[in-house]
Design a protein around this motif. Sequence first.
Motif, mmCIF file in Angstrom:
data_model
loop_
_atom_site.group_PDB
_atom_site.id
_atom_site.type_symbol
_atom_site.label_atom_id
_atom_site.label_comp_id
_atom_site.label_asym_id
_atom_site.label_seq_id
_atom_site.Cartn_x
_atom_site.Cartn_y
_atom_site.Cartn_z
ATOM 1 N N MET A 3 13.246 10.538 -31.156
ATOM 2 C CA MET A 3 11.860 10.370 -31.575
ATOM 3 C C MET A 3 10.922 10.282 -30.372
ATOM 4 O O MET A 3 9.746 10.546 -30.474
ATOM 5 C CB MET A 3 11.688 9.116 -32.425
ATOM 6 C CG MET A 3 12.569 9.090 -33.669
ATOM 7 S SD MET A 3 12.371 10.561 -34.719
ATOM 8 C CE MET A 3 10.660 10.361 -35.217
ATOM 9 N N GLN A 192 5.356 18.341 -35.651
ATOM 10 C CA GLN A 192 6.248 17.191 -35.473
ATOM 11 C C GLN A 192 7.472 17.556 -34.634
ATOM 12 O O GLN A 192 7.914 16.774 -33.788
ATOM 13 C CB GLN A 192 6.667 16.647 -36.843
ATOM 14 C CG GLN A 192 5.517 15.956 -37.587
ATOM 15 C CD GLN A 192 5.824 15.709 -39.058
ATOM 16 O OE1 GLN A 192 6.182 16.629 -39.785
ATOM 17 N NE2 GLN A 192 5.675 14.478 -39.503
ATOM 18 N N GLN A 196 8.476 15.930 -31.072
ATOM 19 C CA GLN A 196 9.822 15.403 -30.811
ATOM 20 C C GLN A 196 10.398 15.982 -29.531
ATOM 21 O O GLN A 196 11.133 15.330 -28.806
ATOM 22 C CB GLN A 196 10.776 15.758 -31.949
ATOM 23 C CG GLN A 196 10.671 14.884 -33.172
ATOM 24 C CD GLN A 196 11.586 15.385 -34.279
ATOM 25 O OE1 GLN A 196 12.545 16.107 -34.029
ATOM 26 N NE2 GLN A 196 11.274 15.015 -35.505
ATOM 27 N N ARG A 197 10.050 17.247 -29.282
ATOM 28 C CA ARG A 197 10.616 17.933 -28.114
ATOM 29 C C ARG A 197 9.758 17.766 -26.876
ATOM 30 O O ARG A 197 9.949 18.461 -25.884
ATOM 31 C CB ARG A 197 10.823 19.403 -28.453
ATOM 32 C CG ARG A 197 11.844 19.533 -29.559
ATOM 33 C CD ARG A 197 12.224 20.930 -29.852
ATOM 34 N NE ARG A 197 13.367 20.914 -30.766
ATOM 35 C CZ ARG A 197 14.126 21.953 -31.025
ATOM 36 N NH1 ARG A 197 13.874 23.093 -30.438
ATOM 37 N NH2 ARG A 197 15.130 21.861 -31.861
ATOM 38 N N ASN A 228 0.624 13.184 -33.948
ATOM 39 C CA ASN A 228 1.645 13.471 -32.939
ATOM 40 C C ASN A 228 1.242 13.018 -31.540
ATOM 41 O O ASN A 228 1.997 13.172 -30.599
ATOM 42 C CB ASN A 228 1.950 14.978 -32.937
ATOM 43 C CG ASN A 228 2.474 15.430 -34.283
ATOM 44 O OD1 ASN A 228 3.590 15.097 -34.658
ATOM 45 N ND2 ASN A 228 1.664 16.166 -35.030
ATOM 46 N N PHE A 290 5.825 6.534 -32.176
ATOM 47 C CA PHE A 290 7.093 7.252 -31.963
ATOM 48 C C PHE A 290 8.272 6.293 -32.021
ATOM 49 O O PHE A 290 9.273 6.562 -32.673
ATOM 50 C CB PHE A 290 7.090 8.014 -30.637
ATOM 51 C CG PHE A 290 6.342 9.313 -30.712
ATOM 52 C CD1 PHE A 290 6.949 10.447 -31.216
ATOM 53 C CD2 PHE A 290 5.013 9.392 -30.306
ATOM 54 C CE1 PHE A 290 6.271 11.640 -31.310
ATOM 55 C CE2 PHE A 290 4.319 10.584 -30.399
ATOM 56 C CZ PHE A 290 4.950 11.712 -30.897
ATOM 57 N N SER A 295 13.440 5.876 -38.754
ATOM 58 C CA SER A 295 14.404 6.968 -38.858
ATOM 59 C C SER A 295 15.536 6.641 -39.831
ATOM 60 O O SER A 295 16.329 7.507 -40.186
ATOM 61 C CB SER A 295 14.959 7.324 -37.478
ATOM 62 O OG SER A 295 15.522 6.183 -36.886
#
Lengths: 305, 305
Positions: A3, A192, A196-197, A228, A290, A295
Amino acid sequence: MMMNPPDLSSEPCHPDLLFMVLYARVTFPLPESRLLMLGELSHHVIMILKQLPRRNGSVLLMVTALAAFRLALIQLQVSSIKSDNLTRACGLVRKAAAQGAKIVSLPECFNSPYGTNYFPEYAEKIPGESTQKLSEVAKECSIYLIGGSIPEEDSGKLYNTHPGTVSYMLKGAYCRVGLGICYDIRFAELAQVYAQRGCQLLVYPGAFNLTTGPAHWELLQRGRAVDNQVYVATASPARDDKASYVAWGHSTVVSPWGEVLAKAGTEETIVYSDIDLEKVAEIRQQIPIFSQKRSDLYAVEAKKP
Amino acid sequence: MMMNPPDLSSEPCHPDLLFMVLYARVTFPLPESRLLMLGELSHHVIMILKQLPRRNGSVLLMVTALAAFRLALIQLQVSSIKSDNLTRACGLVRKAAAQGAKIVSLPECFNSPYGTNYFPEYAEKIPGESTQKLSEVAKECSIYLIGGSIPEEDSGKLYNTHPGTVSYMLKGAYCRVGLGICYDIRFAELAQVYAQRGCQLLVYPGAFNLTTGPAHWELLQRGRAVDNQVYVATASPARDDKASYVAWGHSTVVSPWGEVLAKAGTEETIVYSDIDLEKVAEIRQQIPIFSQKRSDLYAVEAKKP
């Protein structure tokens, strides 16, 4: 699932990648896209690190990009004369570079009027006149040039950047840039996955119209940005009220806090904004969504090969 | 993964469920929540269809709800006198019901000033004075009452609805309502899961402040609405400039197109909006992002037991 922005230290980076021109094409009317990367490849490395499963030919792509930089968005007034569009596009790219821009984006369908009826006349091969000119100007100016889109002809088929199916990610030692085209911005998941990346900037060349423009153009950008905690930029053609498809214009840069930092009107112009990666880190610390994502309850998952 | 609103026909529904009061509590300061449902259960069925894995006690919950309805949001002026807050809250609920509201939401922390230093004094057992009064007024008015939140004491521990950790889903034959509290609205994934599961309305009781309020309160609601093509509503306490935590106010209802349909100022008031489920279907047909999502590239996935 990761995340937080990923650790990039173990991944190779190529600070000598000085320019590139990106092109996407999608079969019209059926989607089938592929990605072409043009430019001087002799010493400017373009690296495909990962490629997601292709359906309809779409790809997610990561290549090395610059660190901190000034971003410029070319809101081109697209005429019905292709050579004129190309000349003026290149002129505006030079002007942006002279103002210090290191990444420059052209709008969607920048060398042709927007509309499927124009594509047979305006489509060209790739490599071809347009991509060649862009490659040259990108090299001349030592910039990254995001080439928006052009109609393309290949083996008797016509292609166009098709909304919702194409996405890329530029990756660098300090900054990752996620790319989408127009309608892609409606899909929260794509942004998203980019976040994340580790993307800190998303760029969407796009042409909304006079219905979706006032309703959603800025809202979607600000929503992607605040959800984001990334910079978001859009590059639209300038408005031509006599065109069959009237673009909304209003190319925009939004901060990771959701503020509009720079925004064009409807006329031809260049939008500039300095991208401050410290700002991204600061906001992610201030509102740590984040690390607080649940999760255990939900996750956005990229489908990898 | 199911991207379209699910077929509800095979699932049991309970049109005789006329009211309920929902309460969430989370350990303060460490998160540990549970869900309490109060009300007349003798003939009003409350049904837990699914419960996602609990971490820190959070749950996703689906129960039967009404079909089409008028929604009302109570923007209560919260005073330092609990009994006064309760009396006025119930009075405003009656007023909303008299105006035809079928689902009514109170704001976060509606019976106590907002702040951890107040909780020892204002906390109460559940069932207790506040929940009993809400149950009575919900039954009297034959409405669904979303009880916002209250400080709670249980076995010597204090609880409060804690941002980011609690979520519910009301489900009915015709309309599903997803609930979150305040900071939950920052998590796009929660709303995406609700949309996947067929919600057409999301309600967030919440109290943003004078920094995050102007920056993000409306943006987040409009973003959730347009991304998921659902109605979004927020219920805030009215503003009290002398309070230690000054709430933003501006309780709002947003359409699935992202339009602000109704919005309070900062003072005590009731916000009304008629929820038109046809509108949801119409917009989802107009811009079919659900069917166009690239589930081969990405997906939002709820973690089920």
